[in-house]
Design a protein around this motif. Structure first.
Motif, PDB file in Angstrom:
ATOM      1  N   GLY A  39       0.835  -1.200   0.000  1.00  0.00           N
ATOM      2  CA  GLY A  39       0.000   0.000   0.000  1.00  0.00           C
ATOM      3  C   GLY A  39       0.869   1.249   0.000  1.00  0.00           C
ATOM      4  O   GLY A  39       1.635   1.492  -0.917  1.00  0.00           O
ATOM      5  N   ASP A  40       0.760   2.057   1.066  1.00  0.00           N
ATOM      6  CA  ASP A  40       1.579   3.268   1.187  1.00  0.00           C
ATOM      7  C   ASP A  40       2.884   3.009   1.910  1.00  0.00           C
ATOM      8  O   ASP A  40       3.748   3.889   1.973  1.00  0.00           O
ATOM      9  CB  ASP A  40       0.796   4.357   1.931  1.00  0.00           C
ATOM     10  N   THR A  41       3.060   1.825   2.481  1.00  0.00           N
ATOM     11  CA  THR A  41       4.267   1.491   3.233  1.00  0.00           C
ATOM     12  C   THR A  41       5.327   0.923   2.303  1.00  0.00           C
ATOM     13  O   THR A  41       5.070  -0.035   1.571  1.00  0.00           O
ATOM     14  CB  THR A  41       3.949   0.448   4.319  1.00  0.00           C
ATOM     15  N   VAL A  42       6.519   1.503   2.341  1.00  0.00           N
ATOM     16  CA  VAL A  42       7.643   1.028   1.546  1.00  0.00           C
ATOM     17  C   VAL A  42       8.784   0.709   2.499  1.00  0.00           C
ATOM     18  O   VAL A  42       9.243   1.573   3.243  1.00  0.00           O
ATOM     19  CB  VAL A  42       8.090   2.085   0.510  1.00  0.00           C
ATOM     20  N   LEU A  43       9.247  -0.547   2.485  1.00  0.00           N
ATOM     21  CA  LEU A  43      10.363  -0.974   3.315  1.00  0.00           C
ATOM     22  C   LEU A  43      11.559  -1.221   2.410  1.00  0.00           C
ATOM     23  O   LEU A  43      11.488  -2.019   1.480  1.00  0.00           O
ATOM     24  CB  LEU A  43      10.012  -2.252   4.076  1.00  0.00           C
ATOM     25  N   SER A  44      12.671  -0.541   2.704  1.00  0.00           N
ATOM     26  CA  SER A  44      13.841  -0.714   1.849  1.00  0.00           C
ATOM     27  C   SER A  44      15.153  -0.780   2.625  1.00  0.00           C
ATOM     28  O   SER A  44      16.169  -1.123   2.045  1.00  0.00           O
ATOM     29  CB  SER A  44      13.922   0.427   0.831  1.00  0.00           C
ATOM     30  N   THR A  45      15.148  -0.460   3.911  1.00  0.00           N
ATOM     31  CA  THR A  45      16.394  -0.500   4.677  1.00  0.00           C
ATOM     32  C   THR A  45      16.658  -1.917   5.164  1.00  0.00           C
ATOM     33  O   THR A  45      15.730  -2.701   5.363  1.00  0.00           O
ATOM     34  CB  THR A  45      16.321   0.454   5.885  1.00  0.00           C
ATOM     35  N   PRO A  46      17.910  -2.275   5.372  1.00  0.00           N
ATOM     36  CA  PRO A  46      18.231  -3.631   5.842  1.00  0.00           C
ATOM     37  C   PRO A  46      17.590  -3.964   7.188  1.00  0.00           C
ATOM     38  O   PRO A  46      17.234  -5.118   7.433  1.00  0.00           O
ATOM     39  CB  PRO A  46      19.753  -3.617   5.948  1.00  0.00           C
ATOM     40  N   ASP A  47      17.424  -2.971   8.064  1.00  0.00           N
ATOM     41  CA  ASP A  47      16.782  -3.232   9.353  1.00  0.00           C
ATOM     42  C   ASP A  47      15.327  -3.638   9.170  1.00  0.00           C
ATOM     43  O   ASP A  47      14.838  -4.567   9.820  1.00  0.00           O
ATOM     44  CB  ASP A  47      16.857  -1.989  10.249  1.00  0.00           C
ATOM     45  N   ASP A  48      14.606  -2.940   8.288  1.00  0.00           N
ATOM     46  CA  ASP A  48      13.205  -3.258   8.033  1.00  0.00           C
ATOM     47  C   ASP A  48      13.054  -4.595   7.301  1.00  0.00           C
ATOM     48  O   ASP A  48      12.147  -5.364   7.576  1.00  0.00           O
ATOM     49  CB  ASP A  48      12.540  -2.160   7.207  1.00  0.00           C
ATOM     50  N   LEU A  49      13.947  -4.867   6.366  1.00  0.00           N
ATOM     51  CA  LEU A  49      13.843  -6.074   5.547  1.00  0.00           C
ATOM     52  C   LEU A  49      14.306  -7.319   6.286  1.00  0.00           C
ATOM     53  O   LEU A  49      14.108  -8.434   5.802  1.00  0.00           O
ATOM     54  CB  LEU A  49      14.641  -5.908   4.251  1.00  0.00           C
ATOM     55  N   GLY A  50      14.922  -7.159   7.457  1.00  0.00           N
ATOM     56  CA  GLY A  50      15.331  -8.318   8.243  1.00  0.00           C
ATOM     57  C   GLY A  50      14.148  -9.154   8.698  1.00  0.00           C
ATOM     58  O   GLY A  50      14.271 -10.355   8.917  1.00  0.00           O
ATOM     59  N   LYS A  51      12.993  -8.539   8.832  1.00  0.00           N
ATOM     60  CA  LYS A  51      11.791  -9.243   9.275  1.00  0.00           C
ATOM     61  C   LYS A  51      10.967  -9.794   8.119  1.00  0.00           C
ATOM     62  O   LYS A  51      10.053 -10.577   8.322  1.00  0.00           O
ATOM     63  CB  LYS A  51      10.920  -8.292  10.093  1.00  0.00           C
ATOM     64  N   VAL A  52      11.271  -9.392   6.890  1.00  0.00           N
ATOM     65  CA  VAL A  52      10.486  -9.781   5.714  1.00  0.00           C
ATOM     66  C   VAL A  52      11.023 -11.092   5.151  1.00  0.00           C
ATOM     67  O   VAL A  52      12.235 -11.301   5.081  1.00  0.00           O
ATOM     68  CB  VAL A  52      10.558  -8.682   4.633  1.00  0.00           C
ATOM     69  N   SER A  53      10.110 -11.977   4.763  1.00  0.00           N
ATOM     70  CA  SER A  53      10.528 -13.215   4.114  1.00  0.00           C
ATOM     71  C   SER A  53       9.685 -13.446   2.865  1.00  0.00           C
ATOM     72  O   SER A  53       8.474 -13.214   2.864  1.00  0.00           O
ATOM     73  CB  SER A  53      10.388 -14.404   5.065  1.00  0.00           C
ATOM     74  N   VAL A  54      10.340 -13.886   1.813  1.00  0.00           N
ATOM     75  CA  VAL A  54       9.685 -14.236   0.554  1.00  0.00           C
ATOM     76  C   VAL A  54       9.996 -15.698   0.302  1.00  0.00           C
ATOM     77  O   VAL A  54      11.155 -16.087   0.181  1.00  0.00           O
ATOM     78  CB  VAL A  54      10.190 -13.363  -0.613  1.00  0.00           C
ATOM     79  N   THR A  55       8.960 -16.528   0.242  1.00  0.00           N
ATOM     80  CA  THR A  55       9.145 -17.958   0.023  1.00  0.00           C
ATOM     81  C   THR A  55       8.579 -18.343  -1.335  1.00  0.00           C
ATOM     82  O   THR A  55       7.628 -17.740  -1.831  1.00  0.00           O
ATOM     83  CB  THR A  55       8.453 -18.790   1.117  1.00  0.00           C
ATOM     84  N   ALA A  56       9.202 -19.358  -1.932  1.00  0.00           N
ATOM     85  CA  ALA A  56       8.779 -19.822  -3.249  1.00  0.00           C
ATOM     86  C   ALA A  56       8.883 -21.339  -3.308  1.00  0.00           C
ATOM     87  O   ALA A  56       9.652 -21.948  -2.571  1.00  0.00           O
ATOM     88  CB  ALA A  56       9.645 -19.193  -4.334  1.00  0.00           C
TER      89      ALA A  56
END
Length: 102
Positions: A43-60
């Motif tokens: 939506g309006d939230t954009v995460l791009s810093t390594p600290d924020d992306l540490g919690k994000v996971s993309v699985t395939a």
């Protein structure tokens, strides 16, 4: 929600349910793989810093293998009887994005 992932020296924009071809991963068909996110847009939230992306996971999930188009090359040097033919066909792994979680 979508994410930008990095795999095989390239970046791909993916959303849940997308099927794409990436450089060969060496995972068997039906296996699961975690991909490194570079950017996450929700939506309006954009995460791009390594600290924020540490919690994000993309699985395939690995769907199968694929081959790219055949590339034929020919090298010719005039007056020296020097000719060389070569070909290349890149191998890819097809993956389906199963989840993007924050």
């Amino acid at each position: 929600m979508y994410a930008v992932i990095a795999t095989g020296g390239k970046q791909h924009r993916v959303a849940e349910g997308d099927v794409l071809e990436v450089e060969r991963l060496g995972v068997e068909e039906g296996g699961s793989v975690d991909l490194r996110p570079v950017l996450l847009v929700d939506g309006d939230t954009v995460l791009s810093t390594p600290d924020d992306l540490g919690k994000v996971s993309v699985t395939a999930r690995v769907v199968g293998d694929a081959k790219g188009p055949k590339i034929n090359g020919f090298v010719y040097k005039n007056k020296s009887n020097n000719r060389k033919r070569w070909g290349h066909r890149q191998h890819y792994t097809q993956i389906e994005i199963t989840g993007i979680s924050r």
